[in-house]
Write a protein that holds these residues in place. Structure first.
Motif, PDB file in Angstrom:
ATOM      1  N   LEU A 121      10.857   2.324   1.079  1.00 28.73           N
ATOM      2  CA  LEU A 121      10.357   1.290   0.451  1.00 28.73           C
ATOM      3  C   LEU A 121      10.017   1.142  -1.268  1.00 28.73           C
ATOM      4  N   LEU A 122      10.148   2.319  -1.820  1.00 31.24           N
ATOM      5  CA  LEU A 122      10.690   2.561  -3.371  1.00 31.24           C
ATOM      6  C   LEU A 122      12.341   1.443  -3.566  1.00 31.24           C
ATOM      7  N   ARG A 123      12.761   1.953  -2.968  1.00 32.78           N
ATOM      8  CA  ARG A 123      14.301   1.870  -2.821  1.00 32.78           C
ATOM      9  C   ARG A 123      14.346  -0.050  -2.752  1.00 32.78           C
ATOM     10  N   PHE A 124      13.311  -0.201  -1.874  1.00 29.85           N
ATOM     11  CA  PHE A 124      13.541  -1.837  -1.864  1.00 29.85           C
ATOM     12  C   PHE A 124      12.477  -2.813  -3.052  1.00 29.85           C
ATOM     13  N   ILE A 125      11.971  -1.897  -3.461  1.00 28.28           N
ATOM     14  CA  ILE A 125      10.639  -2.440  -4.068  1.00 28.28           C
ATOM     15  C   ILE A 125      11.614  -2.529  -5.989  1.00 28.28           C
ATOM     16  N   ARG A 126      12.408  -1.899  -6.024  1.00 26.83           N
ATOM     17  CA  ARG A 126      13.619  -1.873  -6.698  1.00 26.83           C
ATOM     18  C   ARG A 126      14.287  -3.101  -6.213  1.00 26.83           C
ATOM     19  N   GLU A 127      15.422  -2.755  -5.697  1.00 27.12           N
ATOM     20  CA  GLU A 127      15.575  -4.043  -5.082  1.00 27.12           C
ATOM     21  C   GLU A 127      15.067  -5.493  -5.277  1.00 27.12           C
ATOM     22  N   VAL A 128      14.122  -5.746  -5.061  1.00 24.94           N
ATOM     23  CA  VAL A 128      13.764  -7.190  -4.839  1.00 24.94           C
ATOM     24  C   VAL A 128      13.997  -7.921  -5.915  1.00 24.94           C
ATOM     25  N   LYS A 129      13.674  -6.924  -7.325  1.00 27.24           N
ATOM     26  CA  LYS A 129      13.758  -7.575  -9.036  1.00 27.24           C
ATOM     27  C   LYS A 129      14.744  -8.752  -9.000  1.00 27.24           C
ATOM     28  N   ALA A 130      16.383  -8.364  -8.314  1.00 32.54           N
ATOM     29  CA  ALA A 130      17.372  -9.136  -8.562  1.00 32.54           C
ATOM     30  C   ALA A 130      17.211 -10.599  -7.920  1.00 32.54           C
ATOM     31  N   ILE A 131      15.649 -10.537  -6.333  1.00 35.55           N
ATOM     32  CA  ILE A 131      15.509 -12.591  -5.875  1.00 35.55           C
ATOM     33  C   ILE A 131      14.332 -12.256  -6.973  1.00 35.55           C
ATOM     34  N   LYS A 132      13.804 -12.116  -7.878  1.00 39.09           N
ATOM     35  CA  LYS A 132      12.848 -12.130  -8.331  1.00 39.09           C
ATOM     36  C   LYS A 132      11.725 -12.577  -7.690  1.00 39.09           C
ATOM     37  N   VAL A 133      10.944 -11.253  -6.791  1.00 33.43           N
ATOM     38  CA  VAL A 133      10.389 -11.214  -6.036  1.00 33.43           C
ATOM     39  C   VAL A 133       9.257 -10.369  -7.002  1.00 33.43           C
ATOM     40  N   LYS A 134       7.494 -10.623  -7.026  1.00 33.65           N
ATOM     41  CA  LYS A 134       6.882 -10.361  -7.805  1.00 33.65           C
ATOM     42  C   LYS A 134       6.402  -8.905  -7.106  1.00 33.65           C
ATOM     43  N   THR A 135       6.034  -7.431  -7.997  1.00 35.03           N
ATOM     44  CA  THR A 135       5.348  -7.050  -6.788  1.00 35.03           C
ATOM     45  C   THR A 135       4.264  -6.015  -7.415  1.00 35.03           C
ATOM     46  N   LEU A 136       2.741  -6.517  -6.423  1.00 29.27           N
ATOM     47  CA  LEU A 136       1.132  -5.694  -6.608  1.00 29.27           C
ATOM     48  C   LEU A 136       1.508  -4.452  -5.593  1.00 29.27           C
ATOM     49  N   VAL A 137       0.924  -3.469  -6.195  1.00 30.60           N
ATOM     50  CA  VAL A 137       1.204  -1.694  -5.526  1.00 30.60           C
ATOM     51  C   VAL A 137      -0.158  -1.297  -5.558  1.00 30.60           C
ATOM     52  N   TRP A 138      -0.599  -0.785  -4.672  1.00 27.78           N
ATOM     53  CA  TRP A 138      -2.371   0.250  -4.447  1.00 27.78           C
ATOM     54  C   TRP A 138      -1.365   1.846  -4.586  1.00 27.78           C
ATOM     55  N   ILE A 139      -2.163   2.491  -5.439  1.00 24.97           N
ATOM     56  CA  ILE A 139      -1.924   4.088  -5.074  1.00 24.97           C
ATOM     57  C   ILE A 139      -2.867   4.422  -5.175  1.00 24.97           C
ATOM     58  N   PRO A 140      -3.184   5.952  -4.537  1.00 24.62           N
ATOM     59  CA  PRO A 140      -3.954   7.177  -4.304  1.00 24.62           C
ATOM     60  C   PRO A 140      -4.118   6.910  -6.144  1.00 24.62           C
ATOM     61  N   ALA A 141      -5.338   7.109  -6.951  1.00 27.81           N
ATOM     62  CA  ALA A 141      -5.163   8.085  -7.974  1.00 27.81           C
ATOM     63  C   ALA A 141      -4.900   9.249  -8.264  1.00 27.81           C
ATOM     64  N   GLN A 142      -4.094  10.083  -7.249  1.00 27.71           N
ATOM     65  CA  GLN A 142      -4.253  11.644  -8.022  1.00 27.71           C
ATOM     66  C   GLN A 142      -2.596  11.354  -7.516  1.00 27.71           C
ATOM     67  N   TYR A 143      -2.153  10.100  -8.267  1.00 26.40           N
ATOM     68  CA  TYR A 143      -0.451  10.444  -7.794  1.00 26.40           C
ATOM     69  C   TYR A 143      -0.350   9.497  -9.643  1.00 26.40           C
ATOM     70  N   PRO A 144      -0.537  10.087 -10.943  1.00 26.30           N
ATOM     71  CA  PRO A 144      -0.602   8.747 -12.281  1.00 26.30           C
ATOM     72  C   PRO A 144       1.126   9.235 -12.133  1.00 26.30           C
ATOM     73  N   TRP A 145       2.425  10.327 -11.629  1.00 22.25           N
ATOM     74  CA  TRP A 145       3.456   9.879 -11.791  1.00 22.25           C
ATOM     75  C   TRP A 145       3.950   9.425 -10.912  1.00 22.25           C
ATOM     76  N   GLY A 150       0.954  -1.037   0.366  1.00 21.77           N
ATOM     77  CA  GLY A 150       0.096   0.276   0.283  1.00 21.77           C
ATOM     78  C   GLY A 150       1.260   1.444   0.193  1.00 21.77           C
ATOM     79  N   MET A 151       1.480   1.723  -1.414  1.00 21.12           N
ATOM     80  CA  MET A 151       2.598   3.160  -1.363  1.00 21.12           C
ATOM     81  C   MET A 151       1.864   3.813  -0.908  1.00 21.12           C
TER      82      MET A 151
END
Length: 214
Positions: free
Chosen positions: A65-89, A54-55
């Motif tokens: 948290l953003l750094r961790f999300i990027r790091e876990v790609k190296a250990i093949k973890v899939k990530t599902l994120v929910w975020i408020p709609a007012q954050y398009p960037w 829950g971002m």
């Protein structure tokens, strides 16, 4: 069945997600602090791991948290994120950090299970499904580029970053250019909008996720 890890510091949403997920999945480990989450995800021996995030509740831990999300790609973890709609960037940024699925926080109750089941049902087929898909993927942001972006959002100047990293100003400019290209940022106004979204998420719970007895 993959190992499921939930990071949602907000008690209400954590309860909702736990209920939705455990209706059809036997095991879910839920965390409200980032250090405990990172320890368990990295220490897991499961062949398949899915991280649920829950971002919007990250607050003062958003950058880590953003750094961790990027790091876990190296250990093949899939990530599902929910975020408020007012954050398009921020949605664009998450796409460049290898996040597999992003859903709107307002649609969490209806969108979570389908998105999760899609991740559980993929696996190696994701690579084989469309051989030409790589050309359609967004350019990914490296950990260094992510750090540069987060430092800009914290208020550091290019000169200050160059001094702290003992590199040239041109190197910082090159990293910034790569970030803008990955996020499709074409104007200074868009760059400021991106930085503003990071600042807003970081300050939303400025107490550094001191949520008390949740």
């Amino acid at each position: 069945m993959p190992a499921l890890f939930l990071y949602e510091p907000r008690m209400l949403l954590r309860t909702v997600v736990t209920h939705l997920v455990t209706e059809e999945n036997a095991t879910l480990q839920a965390f409200q602090t980032l250090p405990h989450l990172t320890e368990h995800v990295r220490g897991s021996s499961a062949d398949s791991r899915i991280l649920l995030v829950g971002m919007g509740g990250a607050g003062g831990m958003a950058s880590d948290l953003l750094r961790f999300i990027r790091e876990v790609k190296a250990i093949k973890v899939k990530t599902l994120v929910w975020i408020p709609a007012q954050y398009p960037w921020m949605r664009k940024l998450l796409n460049t950090l290898y996040v597999a699925k992003i859903i709107d926080e307002d649609n969490l109750a209806t969108a979570l299970q389908p998105a999760l089941q899609e991740l559980i049902g993929t696996g190696t087929r994701t690579v084989l499904k469309r051989p030409h898909a790589l050309a359609q993927h967004p350019r990914r942001i490296t950990l260094t580029e992510l750090d540069i972006l987060l430092q800009f959002a914290s208020g550091l100047s290019s000169r200050e970053m160059a001094d702290s990293r003992q590199c040239s100003y041109k190197t910082i400019f090159s990293w910034k250019h790569n970030i803008c290209a990955a996020l499709n940022i074409n104007t200074h106004a868009q760059w400021l909008e991106m930085l503003a979204e990071i600042v807003q998420l970081t300050s939303m719970y400025h107490a550094g996720n001191s949520y008390g007895p949740l």
